[in-house]
Scaffold this motif. Structure first.
Motif, PDB file in Angstrom:
ATOM      1  N   ALA A  40       0.854  -1.199   0.000  1.00 43.18           N
ATOM      2  CA  ALA A  40       0.000   0.000   0.000  1.00 43.18           C
ATOM      3  C   ALA A  40       0.883   1.241   0.000  1.00 43.18           C
ATOM      4  N   PRO A  41       1.599   1.493  -1.092  1.00 42.82           N
ATOM      5  CA  PRO A  41       2.544   2.616  -1.135  1.00 42.82           C
ATOM      6  C   PRO A  41       1.890   3.973  -0.938  1.00 42.82           C
ATOM      7  N   LEU A  42       0.574   4.082  -1.190  1.00 46.00           N
ATOM      8  CA  LEU A  42      -0.131   5.348  -1.019  1.00 46.00           C
ATOM      9  C   LEU A  42      -0.744   5.485   0.369  1.00 46.00           C
ATOM     10  N   GLN A  43      -0.379   4.573   1.277  1.00 45.99           N
ATOM     11  CA  GLN A  43      -0.828   4.590   2.657  1.00 45.99           C
ATOM     12  C   GLN A  43      -2.358   4.532   2.772  1.00 45.99           C
ATOM     13  N   GLU A  44      -2.979   3.640   2.039  1.00 42.86           N
ATOM     14  CA  GLU A  44      -4.409   3.444   2.139  1.00 42.86           C
ATOM     15  C   GLU A  44      -4.703   1.950   2.208  1.00 42.86           C
ATOM     16  N   GLU A  45      -5.853   1.601   2.779  1.00 43.39           N
ATOM     17  CA  GLU A  45      -6.222   0.196   2.887  1.00 43.39           C
ATOM     18  C   GLU A  45      -6.524  -0.381   1.510  1.00 43.39           C
ATOM     19  N   THR A  46      -6.007  -1.580   1.264  1.00 41.61           N
ATOM     20  CA  THR A  46      -6.255  -2.263   0.003  1.00 41.61           C
ATOM     21  C   THR A  46      -6.666  -3.700   0.294  1.00 41.61           C
ATOM     22  N   PRO A  47      -7.395  -4.354  -0.623  1.00 46.90           N
ATOM     23  CA  PRO A  47      -7.767  -5.759  -0.415  1.00 46.90           C
ATOM     24  C   PRO A  47      -6.556  -6.666  -0.232  1.00 46.90           C
ATOM     25  N   VAL A  48      -5.459  -6.355  -0.945  1.00 44.35           N
ATOM     26  CA  VAL A  48      -4.250  -7.180  -0.833  1.00 44.35           C
ATOM     27  C   VAL A  48      -3.694  -7.104   0.585  1.00 44.35           C
ATOM     28  N   LEU A  49      -3.705  -5.908   1.157  1.00 45.35           N
ATOM     29  CA  LEU A  49      -3.181  -5.735   2.511  1.00 45.35           C
ATOM     30  C   LEU A  49      -4.003  -6.529   3.520  1.00 45.35           C
ATOM     31  N   ARG A  50      -5.303  -6.602   3.322  1.00 37.44           N
ATOM     32  CA  ARG A  50      -6.146  -7.387   4.226  1.00 37.44           C
ATOM     33  C   ARG A  50      -5.861  -8.877   4.079  1.00 37.44           C
ATOM     34  N   LEU A  51      -5.620  -9.328   2.849  1.00 35.04           N
ATOM     35  CA  LEU A  51      -5.328 -10.744   2.625  1.00 35.04           C
ATOM     36  C   LEU A  51      -4.004 -11.150   3.270  1.00 35.04           C
ATOM     37  N   VAL A  52      -3.051 -10.243   3.271  1.00 35.78           N
ATOM     38  CA  VAL A  52      -1.754 -10.541   3.877  1.00 35.78           C
ATOM     39  C   VAL A  52      -1.901 -10.856   5.358  1.00 35.78           C
TER      40      VAL A  52
END
Length: 451
Positions: A40-52
């Motif tokens: 999340a290089p833009l410092q926002e929540e992403t679906p990928v970050l939740r999956l991690v």
């Protein structure tokens, strides 16, 4: 069946190797190291970050189930954590963003489970040693990023040239290294003779804090190390030294409060800070006006700081201050806008209670952990005045505070002597193995120990 050993020799069982390895990975994730900048290089929540995070959540529940026999003893801490989670859960019914609040409550609850596990399983000196090892790994990783990949490890635009290591911002690295330095100092102050790694970790952590040029992190470092070092000195100095040291500490604290109250502007200018604390006072004034609109409920857990156009009250604050404010830069004000005064009062009560119990318990068992809990609590409180770390989901400082709360209400190692029987996986130790850890002799319990 128990062996007959001196009370002072009894110690908590060492968690297994796989538990320690899993916890180090989860602790690194809670700091936001590398995962955030990569996914999340833009410092926002992403679906990928939740999956991690899904494997980490599974590991947390697995380890908690494995050690449920210890966790259930911490039922007062469970009730305290449930009170915070329950208030956050209730806030979704008046939240300005129901979906975000509902999602972050899940993460907050799982963070609470991990905190219970850490506090119940990593007793005595085991938790500061785990944090020391984690900080050492993160410090080495940060140095690699700084020198091998400076585009990631060094600020390029804002704060250009300052080190940020594995994180988005230099302040994040500073906060993590403060935790590592305090834990390392506690390891050096404990009876554990293994001092090489703590000394290295302490040196690297202090170096990285200084490299951030963060005044908040430096102040937290001074507070944390001073408390650990101060209690260590009191323990070794005798009664006369203790009385004199306490008197000097009280005088210096009073002088510091008077100086800040009467010459705060001059102090800030001497530290290279403008009187507005880099615009923080303007943010706080604006936010308190929004708090006045919802003093008893707040705007919902985790819901206030939405992206531009998604949160009307946050957009109002950003328009009034003239820049894209990402957070309150103050844990207590951020708590007010999320959960109102009930949330702030509840957390304040938990913090005061935890501190009082930890101080009393330190008379009896503080030497085992090198007074880590008191050093961490001091740094945690100072950090909460400048950073939004209170009741944060996926946040290491908040998790460690709840772990300290859990440890504070559990019986001390001597009160709840562990079965001194060898168990598969190294969970329990025999008397000979325990004694071998402390070749310089057992730690003697003082006569005024709290029971």
């Amino acid at each position: 069946m128990r062996e007959s050993l001196p009370e002072a020799v009894l110690t908590e069982p060492v968690p297994s190797l796989w538990e320690r390895a899993a916890c180090i990975v989860i602790i690194a994730m809670l700091t936001g190291a590398l995962i955030g900048p990569v996914f999340a290089p833009l410092q926002e929540e992403t679906p990928v970050l939740r999956l991690v995070w899904l494997p980490a959540y599974a590991a947390i529940f697995g380890m908690a189930a494995w050690r449920i026999d210890r966790i259930w003893r911490a039922w007062p801490a469970v009730l305290a954590i449930l009170s915070v989670v329950g208030l956050a859960f209730a806030s979704k019914y008046w939240s300005i963003d129901y979906e975000v609040t509902s999602r972050r409550i899940i993460a907050l609850t799982i963070s609470g489970v991990f905190a219970l596990y850490l506090g119940a399983v990593f007793r005595g000196a085991h938790l500061p040693r785990l944090l020391m090892q984690s900080a050492l790994i993160l410090a080495v990783g940060s140095l690699i990023m700084i020198f091998a990949f400076p585009s990631i490890g060094v600020h390029q635009f804002d704060n250009a040239g300052l080190w940020r290591g594995l994180w988005y911002e230099k302040n994040q690295m500073g906060a993590v290294m403060v935790i590592g330095a305090t834990a390392s100092a506690a390891c050096l102050a404990s009876p554990d003779p293994r001092r090489l790694l703590p000394a290295i970790a302490l040196g690297l952590s202090c170096l990285l804090v200084l490299a951030t040029q963060s005044k908040t992190s430096l102040l937290c470092l001074i507070v944390g190390l001073s408390l650990v070092g101060g209690f260590w000195s009191l323990k070794r100095g005798g009664a006369a030294f203790s009385v004199g040291a306490i008197w000097v500490a009280v005088v210096l604290a009073g002088l510091a409060i008077w100086t800040w109250d009467t010459h705060s502007v001059a102090v800030l200018e001497a530290l290279g800070k403008d009187p507005s604390l880099t615009g923080r006072t303007e943010i706080w004034d604006s936010l308190m006006r929004k708090v006045a609109d919802r003093p008893w409920t707040g705007y919902g857990y985790g819901a206030f700081w939405g992206r531009a156009g998604e949160s009307i009250p946050a957009d109002w604050v950003r328009k009034e201050t003239g820049w894209t404010v990402p957070s309150a830069h103050n844990g207590w004000i951020d708590l007010l806008v999320q959960l109102g005064w009930p949330g702030a009062v509840l957390v304040g009560i938990l913090m005061v209670t935890t501190t009082l119990i930890s101080v009393l318990r330190s008379m009896a068992s503080g030497v085992r952990e090198g007074w880590w809990a008191l050093g961490f609590l001091g740094a945690f409180f100072v950090l909460s005045l400048s950073e939004s770390i209170l009741v944060q989901h996926q946040s290491l400082p908040w998790v460690l505070f709840l772990a300290v709360l859990t440890r504070a209400i559990l019986p001390s190692p001597a009160e709840a002597a562990v079965p001194l029987v060898e168990k598969r996986g190294g969970a329990y130790q025999t008397g000979s193995r325990i004694a071998a850890q402390y070749p310089h002799g057992p730690v003697r319990r003082p006569p005024f120990a709290v029971r």
